[in-house]
Scaffold this active site. Structure first.
Site, PDB file in Angstrom:
ATOM      1  N   LYS A  45     -14.588 -43.057 -52.758  1.00 14.44           N
ATOM      2  CA  LYS A  45     -14.927 -44.442 -52.476  1.00 14.44           C
ATOM      3  C   LYS A  45     -16.434 -44.559 -52.255  1.00 14.44           C
ATOM      4  CE  LYS A  45     -12.932 -48.255 -49.785  1.00 14.44           C
ATOM      5  NZ  LYS A  45     -12.008 -48.604 -48.691  1.00 14.44           N
ATOM      6  N   GLU A  70       3.944 -53.864 -42.670  1.00 19.69           N
ATOM      7  CA  GLU A  70       4.164 -54.915 -41.673  1.00 19.69           C
ATOM      8  C   GLU A  70       5.626 -55.014 -41.259  1.00 19.69           C
ATOM      9  OE1 GLU A  70       0.454 -55.853 -43.962  1.00 19.69           O
ATOM     10  OE2 GLU A  70       2.525 -55.391 -44.551  1.00 19.69           O
ATOM     11  N   ARG A 102       4.764 -61.083 -44.825  1.00 17.28           N
ATOM     12  CA  ARG A 102       5.480 -59.994 -45.482  1.00 17.28           C
ATOM     13  C   ARG A 102       6.606 -59.444 -44.606  1.00 17.28           C
ATOM     14  NH1 ARG A 102       1.789 -57.545 -49.461  1.00 17.28           N
ATOM     15  NH2 ARG A 102       2.499 -55.456 -48.949  1.00 17.28           N
TER      16      ARG A 102
END
Length: 643
Positions: A285, A371, A399
């Protein structure tokens, strides 16, 4: 201001069609120019930088090998899609990223045929790509589904649900696992690249197929045993046993920045009849930009910055951010209450849970992008006598709605929901807006739903939630900094279902829920100047309603206006229902509800978004005047006298 980078080769590649005309040895230069262009663009617009830098070579390789847009490329979440946008016909608009009227910060179907599926919430790519693959298979059309999913997104159960259902797609489904953080595989290098090429090659797969046909002549038990042996042997060498068990042919790991490794493997996968296939690439990254590589967060999300130095543009200090007020308050409360714990779903700094975790690490839990699990985990903690706070963005709590209903509300468990990013959120647009939580929570029995008007109220609501053991309770607060009110030294336990009068009047009543209170007070100033005495009430609670306060204000005022940063079905709907049930509107009372419009609003500055939504002080004033003018001739004289 620095000059844009020189990109002579990238200038010749507006779309993948031109990219595929290049020679393989030109792709390194193209990747370098693409990376430079992306860095320069994000430096002027802000946005997600580190993720895109990590997939520059992968982006080039995928579009070079596969026949996009006929092969459907789905980027999970979309944080990493900026290089993809640059080489799919949108380079001329790339410096409008995340701005009003500009490009979305995520993939978006309306933008380009190269964005076959919109994304911004994680872990959806494999399911979507599988849908494209199966649809083409059923219609006997060419075209694959290609999902690029990060290791973080692989922490969500939805990714595995999709993989478990993927066998029917066969070689039409390709999943590329972009591993830039997890250590789930052996080291990447020349040997792993060689093995990846070998196990994806037509020679190996042909020999494997021949051996399989020969073994089929043996007993079924022997055939299955030998097949498992080959799978596990290959898995032990390459690290992909888990994915093989889910029905995928695993290839990797390979260096996601080495085009000499990437291109042959992708070509092998493209040309094989084996499948579905999972290609495991390892990337860095922030790759190629030293300030990002050296930063702890790899420049995941950045404001505008100086390309040469990497220095980020700093805003004015101002009041504390809401999430930090929450995190510090919760940590303070936990100092004297060992039952308090905090749960976040991969957003520790975004929710302020990182501040809690530094002081109470043993009671802080980051469940990853999960979640659903986070909410039910909190329910289990609450059932065992703990005081759990599930700190989740409004848009992501959606969600886990079944868990909120089934595991929390029905059982009346005292889970505390700290709902961050309530209301409109600016540059992230509609995918991250917290538009619906008032509606989807206030409709549930047993729930208490609060909304903080400012940072001091957030302190009080955090404490109130901690002390509320009678059932589930939620409090919402916006993105960004507070309004600048002093924080209380001692938090106040609010009486459940009771609002407060901010200013008293006699003709117009504005019932505000949440962070529009400042606009309501400005509107009241304007209305007072027009001779219209105005009450402003901070309702604090969407559920239970302060029915005593509502009834009094409706009896004593000619116009009642509700205002909230939420979709239809929230405070306004509940107030109207109560007024109707009690007959409070039978005598000519004018009631108006102000809320978010019934649309998904694109990215822009928050101020402009609320202007578009019609939720500013001038809009409140206009709503009041129209109500009076429409129903009372006397107000015309008031308007003329104060014009």
């Amino acid at each position: 201001m620095s000059l844009p980078p020189a990109t002579p080769l990238l200038d010749q590649v507006p779309t993948p069609s031109e990219l595929r005309q290049l020679k393989p040895e030109q792709l390194r230069q193209l990747s370098d120019e693409l990376r430079a262009e992306m860095i320069d663009a994000v430096s002027t617009s802000g946005g997600h930088l580190g993720s895109g830098l990590g997939v520059v070579e992968l982006t080039v390789a995928i579009h070079y090998v596969f026949n996009t847009p006929d092969d459907k490329l789905v980027w999970d979440v979309g944080h990493q899609c900026y290089p993809h946008k640059i080489i799919t016909g949108r380079r001329d608009r790339i410096r409008t990223l995340r701005q009003g009227g500009g490009l979305s910060g995520f993939t978006k179907r309306a933008e380009s045929e190269y964005d076959p599926f919109g994304a911004a919430h994680s872990s959806t790519s494999i399911s979507a790509a599988l849908g494209f693959a199966i649809a083409n298979k059923l219609n006997d059309k060419p075209g694959r589904g290609i999902a690029v999913i990060g290791d973080g997104a692989m922490s969500a159960g939805m990714a595995y649900e999709a993989m478990n259902n993927a066998a029917q797609a066969g070689n039409r489904l390709v999943v590329i696992l972009n591993d830039n953080d997890m250590s789930i595989a052996p080291p990447v290098g020349g040997l792993s690249a060689y093995l990846a090429r070998m196990v994806s090659s037509s020679e190996y797969l042909g020999l494997r197929s021949l051996a399989s046909r020969a073994v089929k002549k043996m007993s079924r038990r022997m055939h299955e045993a030998i097949g498992k042996a080959e799978e596990y042997t290959r898995g032990m060498v390459t690290g992909g046993t888990l994915f093989e068990e889910l029905g995928f042919y695993y290839v990797g790991p390979i260096d996601g920045h080495n085009l000499d490794h990437l291109i042959p493997v992708l070509e092998n996968v493209r040309d094989t009849s084996e499948g579905p296939v999972l290609i495991h690439v390892v990337t860095t990254k922030g790759k190629g930009y030293a300030p990002a590589e050296e930063s702890a967060d790899k420049y995941h999300g950045v404001p505008k910055f100086n390309v040469v130095t990497g220095e980020k543009q700093k805003g004015s200090a101002g009041p504390p951010a809401y999430q930090n007020v929450f995190g510090d308050t919760l940590a303070d409360l936990a100092d004297s209450d060992s039952r308090i714990c905090a749960i976040t779903a991969a957003m520790p700094s975004g929710t302020g849970v990182d501040r809690f975790a530094r002081r109470h690490p043993e009671r802080s839990f980051d469940v990853g992008i999960a979640e659903q699990h986070g909410v039910t985990f909190a329910a289990g903690l609450a059932a065992q006598g703990m005081r759990p706070f599930a700190a989740i963005y409004s848009t992501f709590l959606q969600r886990a709605y079944d868990q909120v209903v089934h595991d929390v509300a029905i059982q009346n468990l005292p889970v505390r929901f700290a709902i961050d990013r309530a209301g409109l959120v600016g540059a992230d647009g509609c995918t991250h807006a917290g538009s619906f939580d008032i509606t989807y929570l206030a409709t549930l029995p047993n729930f208490v739903v609060m909304a903080a008007a400012d940072e001091a109220e957030l302190v009080h609501m955090t404490y109130t939630a901690a002390e509320h053991d009678d059932g589930p309770i939620a409090f919402r607060y916006p993105r960004g900094n507070g309004v600048g009110v002093p924080l209380p030294d001692v938090p106040q336990k609010l009486e459940i279902g009771k609002g407060r009068i901010v200013r008293e009047g006699s003709k117009v009543a504005i019932l505000s829920l949440g962070a529009r209170l400042e606009e309501a007070k400005k509107a009241a100033d304007t209305l007072e100047a027009k001779g219209l005495s105005t009450t402003v009430a901070d309702m604090r609670f969407a559920k239970p309603l302060d029915t005593d306060l509502i009834a009094r204000l409706m009896r004593e005022h000619e116009v009642v206006v509700t205002i909230e940063e939420g979709a239809i079905g929230g405070l306004g709907a509940h107030v109207l229902t109560y007024a109707s049930d009690e007959g409070l509107t039978d005598n000519g009372l004018k009631v108006r509800t102000m809320r978010l419009p019934d649309m998904f609003q694109d990215q822009d500055s928050p101020d402009k978004q609320y202007e578009e939504a019609g939720l500013t002080a001038p809009h409140i004033v206009e709503t009041v005047l129209k109500a009076l003018k429409h129903n009372s001739a006397s107000v015309e004289g008031v308007e003329e006298a104060t014009a």
